[in-house]
Design a protein around this motif. Sequence first.
Motif, PDB file in Angstrom:
ATOM      1  N   ARG A 159       2.959   6.568  20.065  1.00 24.30           N
ATOM      2  CA  ARG A 159       3.151   5.529  19.671  1.00 24.30           C
ATOM      3  C   ARG A 159       1.890   5.058  18.306  1.00 24.30           C
ATOM      4  NH1 ARG A 159       2.221   0.879  23.491  1.00 24.30           N
ATOM      5  NH2 ARG A 159       3.121  -0.310  21.676  1.00 24.30           N
ATOM      6  N   HIS A 160       0.579   5.703  18.338  1.00 23.97           N
ATOM      7  CA  HIS A 160       0.383   5.499  16.955  1.00 23.97           C
ATOM      8  C   HIS A 160       1.063   5.724  15.150  1.00 23.97           C
ATOM      9  CE1 HIS A 160      -1.156   9.387  16.376  1.00 23.97           C
ATOM     10  NE2 HIS A 160      -1.587   9.533  15.557  1.00 23.97           N
ATOM     11  N   PRO A 161       1.836   6.844  15.569  1.00 23.25           N
ATOM     12  CA  PRO A 161       2.242   6.679  13.511  1.00 23.25           C
ATOM     13  C   PRO A 161       3.012   5.385  13.274  1.00 23.25           C
ATOM     14  CG  PRO A 161       2.729   9.127  15.133  1.00 23.25           C
ATOM     15  CD  PRO A 161       2.103   7.960  15.860  1.00 23.25           C
ATOM     16  N   ARG A 162       3.995   4.816  13.957  1.00 25.29           N
ATOM     17  CA  ARG A 162       4.679   4.062  14.550  1.00 25.29           C
ATOM     18  C   ARG A 162       3.883   2.811  14.102  1.00 25.29           C
ATOM     19  NH1 ARG A 162      10.229   2.812  14.452  1.00 25.29           N
ATOM     20  NH2 ARG A 162      10.761   5.292  15.309  1.00 25.29           N
ATOM     21  N   ILE A 163       2.805   2.354  14.976  1.00 22.55           N
ATOM     22  CA  ILE A 163       2.109   1.351  14.688  1.00 22.55           C
ATOM     23  C   ILE A 163       1.299   1.330  13.789  1.00 22.55           C
ATOM     24  CG2 ILE A 163      -0.401   0.448  15.752  1.00 22.55           C
ATOM     25  CD1 ILE A 163       0.726   1.615  18.872  1.00 22.55           C
ATOM     26  N   GLY A 164       0.377   2.779  12.806  1.00 23.41           N
ATOM     27  CA  GLY A 164      -0.137   2.324  11.688  1.00 23.41           C
ATOM     28  C   GLY A 164       0.949   1.860  10.491  1.00 23.41           C
ATOM     29  N   TYR A 165       2.106   2.565  10.669  1.00 23.31           N
ATOM     30  CA  TYR A 165       3.001   2.074   9.658  1.00 23.31           C
ATOM     31  C   TYR A 165       3.118   0.591   9.584  1.00 23.31           C
ATOM     32  CZ  TYR A 165       7.535   1.666   7.295  1.00 23.31           C
ATOM     33  OH  TYR A 165       8.527   1.103   6.196  1.00 23.31           O
ATOM     34  N   GLU A 166       3.355   0.367  10.548  1.00 25.67           N
ATOM     35  CA  GLU A 166       3.388  -1.011  10.666  1.00 25.67           C
ATOM     36  C   GLU A 166       2.450  -2.092  10.147  1.00 25.67           C
ATOM     37  OE1 GLU A 166       4.775  -1.686  14.442  1.00 25.67           O
ATOM     38  OE2 GLU A 166       6.621  -1.298  14.298  1.00 25.67           O
ATOM     39  N   LEU A 167       1.618  -1.088  10.269  1.00 27.29           N
ATOM     40  CA  LEU A 167      -0.133  -2.108  10.123  1.00 27.29           C
ATOM     41  C   LEU A 167       0.165  -2.197   8.753  1.00 27.29           C
ATOM     42  CD1 LEU A 167      -2.447  -0.894  12.741  1.00 27.29           C
ATOM     43  CD2 LEU A 167      -2.121  -3.496  12.182  1.00 27.29           C
ATOM     44  N   LEU A 168       0.149  -1.236   8.343  1.00 32.76           N
ATOM     45  CA  LEU A 168      -0.045  -0.992   6.930  1.00 32.76           C
ATOM     46  C   LEU A 168       1.154  -1.393   5.627  1.00 32.76           C
ATOM     47  CD1 LEU A 168      -1.310   3.234   6.047  1.00 32.76           C
ATOM     48  CD2 LEU A 168      -1.992   0.732   6.255  1.00 32.76           C
ATOM     49  N   GLN A 169       2.075  -1.880   6.617  1.00 34.61           N
ATOM     50  CA  GLN A 169       3.283  -3.071   5.450  1.00 34.61           C
ATOM     51  C   GLN A 169       2.670  -4.303   6.011  1.00 34.61           C
ATOM     52  OE1 GLN A 169       6.423  -1.540   4.574  1.00 34.61           O
ATOM     53  NE2 GLN A 169       5.533   0.562   4.411  1.00 34.61           N
ATOM     54  N   GLN A 170       1.910  -4.112   6.707  1.00 31.73           N
ATOM     55  CA  GLN A 170       0.918  -6.029   6.721  1.00 31.73           C
ATOM     56  C   GLN A 170       0.885  -6.222   5.271  1.00 31.73           C
ATOM     57  OE1 GLN A 170       0.435  -7.823  10.233  1.00 31.73           O
ATOM     58  NE2 GLN A 170       1.480  -5.885  11.352  1.00 31.73           N
ATOM     59  N   VAL A 171       0.136  -5.070   4.689  1.00 30.31           N
ATOM     60  CA  VAL A 171      -0.999  -5.447   3.658  1.00 30.31           C
ATOM     61  C   VAL A 171      -0.316  -4.496   2.190  1.00 30.31           C
ATOM     62  CG1 VAL A 171      -3.368  -4.443   2.749  1.00 30.31           C
ATOM     63  CG2 VAL A 171      -2.719  -4.909   4.407  1.00 30.31           C
ATOM     64  N   ASP A 172      -0.114  -5.762   1.364  1.00 28.75           N
ATOM     65  CA  ASP A 172       0.591  -5.568  -0.528  1.00 28.75           C
ATOM     66  C   ASP A 172       0.625  -4.088  -0.574  1.00 28.75           C
ATOM     67  OD1 ASP A 172       2.338  -7.912   0.163  1.00 28.75           O
ATOM     68  OD2 ASP A 172       1.098  -9.102  -1.259  1.00 28.75           O
ATOM     69  N   PHE A 173      -1.247  -3.696  -1.108  1.00 32.33           N
ATOM     70  CA  PHE A 173      -1.707  -2.561  -1.894  1.00 32.33           C
ATOM     71  C   PHE A 173      -1.469  -0.768  -0.811  1.00 32.33           C
ATOM     72  CE2 PHE A 173      -5.376  -3.676   0.196  1.00 32.33           C
ATOM     73  CZ  PHE A 173      -6.344  -2.366   0.128  1.00 32.33           C
ATOM     74  N   LEU A 174      -0.987  -1.262   0.449  1.00 33.19           N
ATOM     75  CA  LEU A 174      -1.346  -0.544   1.491  1.00 33.19           C
ATOM     76  C   LEU A 174       0.390   0.173   1.256  1.00 33.19           C
ATOM     77  CD1 LEU A 174      -4.559  -0.623   3.551  1.00 33.19           C
ATOM     78  CD2 LEU A 174      -4.215   0.806   1.536  1.00 33.19           C
ATOM     79  N   ARG A 175       1.251  -0.527   1.045  1.00 33.25           N
ATOM     80  CA  ARG A 175       2.553  -0.404   1.289  1.00 33.25           C
ATOM     81  C   ARG A 175       2.626   1.393   1.383  1.00 33.25           C
ATOM     82  NH1 ARG A 175       5.419  -6.592   0.273  1.00 33.25           N
ATOM     83  NH2 ARG A 175       4.430  -7.420   2.238  1.00 33.25           N
ATOM     84  N   GLY A 176       2.758   1.514  -0.348  1.00 36.35           N
ATOM     85  CA  GLY A 176       2.884   1.931  -0.725  1.00 36.35           C
ATOM     86  C   GLY A 176       2.566   3.920   0.524  1.00 36.35           C
ATOM     87  N   SER A 177       0.784   3.833   1.095  1.00 36.34           N
ATOM     88  CA  SER A 177       0.379   4.499   1.255  1.00 36.34           C
ATOM     89  C   SER A 177       0.265   5.131   2.788  1.00 36.34           C
ATOM     90  CB  SER A 177      -1.624   4.465   1.536  1.00 36.34           C
ATOM     91  OG  SER A 177      -1.810   4.159   0.170  1.00 36.34           O
ATOM     92  N   SER A 178       1.649   4.179   3.482  1.00 41.99           N
ATOM     93  CA  SER A 178       2.324   4.515   4.692  1.00 41.99           C
ATOM     94  C   SER A 178       2.993   5.801   5.258  1.00 41.99           C
ATOM     95  CB  SER A 178       3.302   3.407   5.592  1.00 41.99           C
ATOM     96  OG  SER A 178       4.151   3.084   4.021  1.00 41.99           O
ATOM     97  N   ASP A 179       3.200   6.538   4.636  1.00 37.17           N
ATOM     98  CA  ASP A 179       3.578   7.617   4.145  1.00 37.17           C
ATOM     99  C   ASP A 179       3.012   9.127   5.584  1.00 37.17           C
ATOM    100  OD1 ASP A 179       5.956   7.314   3.629  1.00 37.17           O
ATOM    101  OD2 ASP A 179       5.787   8.690   1.209  1.00 37.17           O
ATOM    102  N   VAL A 180       1.698   8.771   5.137  1.00 37.65           N
ATOM    103  CA  VAL A 180       0.567  10.073   5.844  1.00 37.65           C
ATOM    104  C   VAL A 180       0.760   9.373   7.336  1.00 37.65           C
ATOM    105  CG1 VAL A 180      -1.116  10.748   6.026  1.00 37.65           C
ATOM    106  CG2 VAL A 180      -0.119  11.121   3.869  1.00 37.65           C
TER     107      VAL A 180
END
Length: 278
Positions: free
Chosen positions: A158-179
């Motif tokens: 589950r941790h990749p999806r959780i990480g993605y959802e966390l980064l999507q909540q931060v404007d300057f980190l949204r583009g960094s969620s691919d990894v």
Amino acid sequence: MSPPLRIAGVYVLVAAIWIWCSDRAVDVLVPDSGLRMTLQTLKGWAFVLATGAMLFWMIRRDVRRLEQGNRRLRQGREQALRVLVAAMDVRHQETGHHSERVARMAAELARLDGVRGRALDELRLGALLHDIGKLALPDTILTKPGPLDEEERTLMRRHPRIGYELLQQVDFLRGSSDVPYSHHERWDGGGYPQGLRGEEIPLAARIFSVIDVWDALITERVYKPAWPEARVLEYLREIAGSQLDPRLVELFLGHYVALKSLASTPGAEPVTLSQPAA
């Protein structure tokens, strides 16, 4: 006063003084109306050139100040992220600043593959935060010395999806969620969480996966000893085309000495700059 208002105010003041003084001077010093008209034209062009140069200097100065402020802001953000990541590594019992190490190496591998500019910055931050989703997992799973059972493996995945959802909540980190989201996908489509295949997997995640697998094998973890280096490199060749992008494995092996040197240089930036899927 804000920079735009200050620039506009200075411009209006200088323009008013110039027009008033220069018009009076021409009227007093030049009695000939034809010559006066010519001088007024020349004066106008001189005014345009002088104020244009002044505006250029003032705007460039303020832009530089803004750039310096933005640079300090980015540095402050990244320092805060590095503290968070260091705490994560301690919690996960990772060795030798794992997240910093793989972020340096992934950024350099990306540069070697032609990634530049904003995409490179986003990849580097994504690599630094690749396991941010593990913050939601219990320590009994993260630090378990033996293999995970089926239920624990399901939670771990589950941790990749959780990480993605966390980064999507931060404007300057949204583009960094691919990894964080896609670094456990596999080239043959057998990975998780989306089951992407081949070039469907974002390039940043494919680049990072090569570094992540190498680092997971060559370092000691709570659940396994470190592998011999020769065995690690041979294993990368074996899984090229199944787990990893074969082109990127070849690129990694072709620059292995330089990339490996970044692993043992804390704080180093590339010449610009976890574990295998469960």
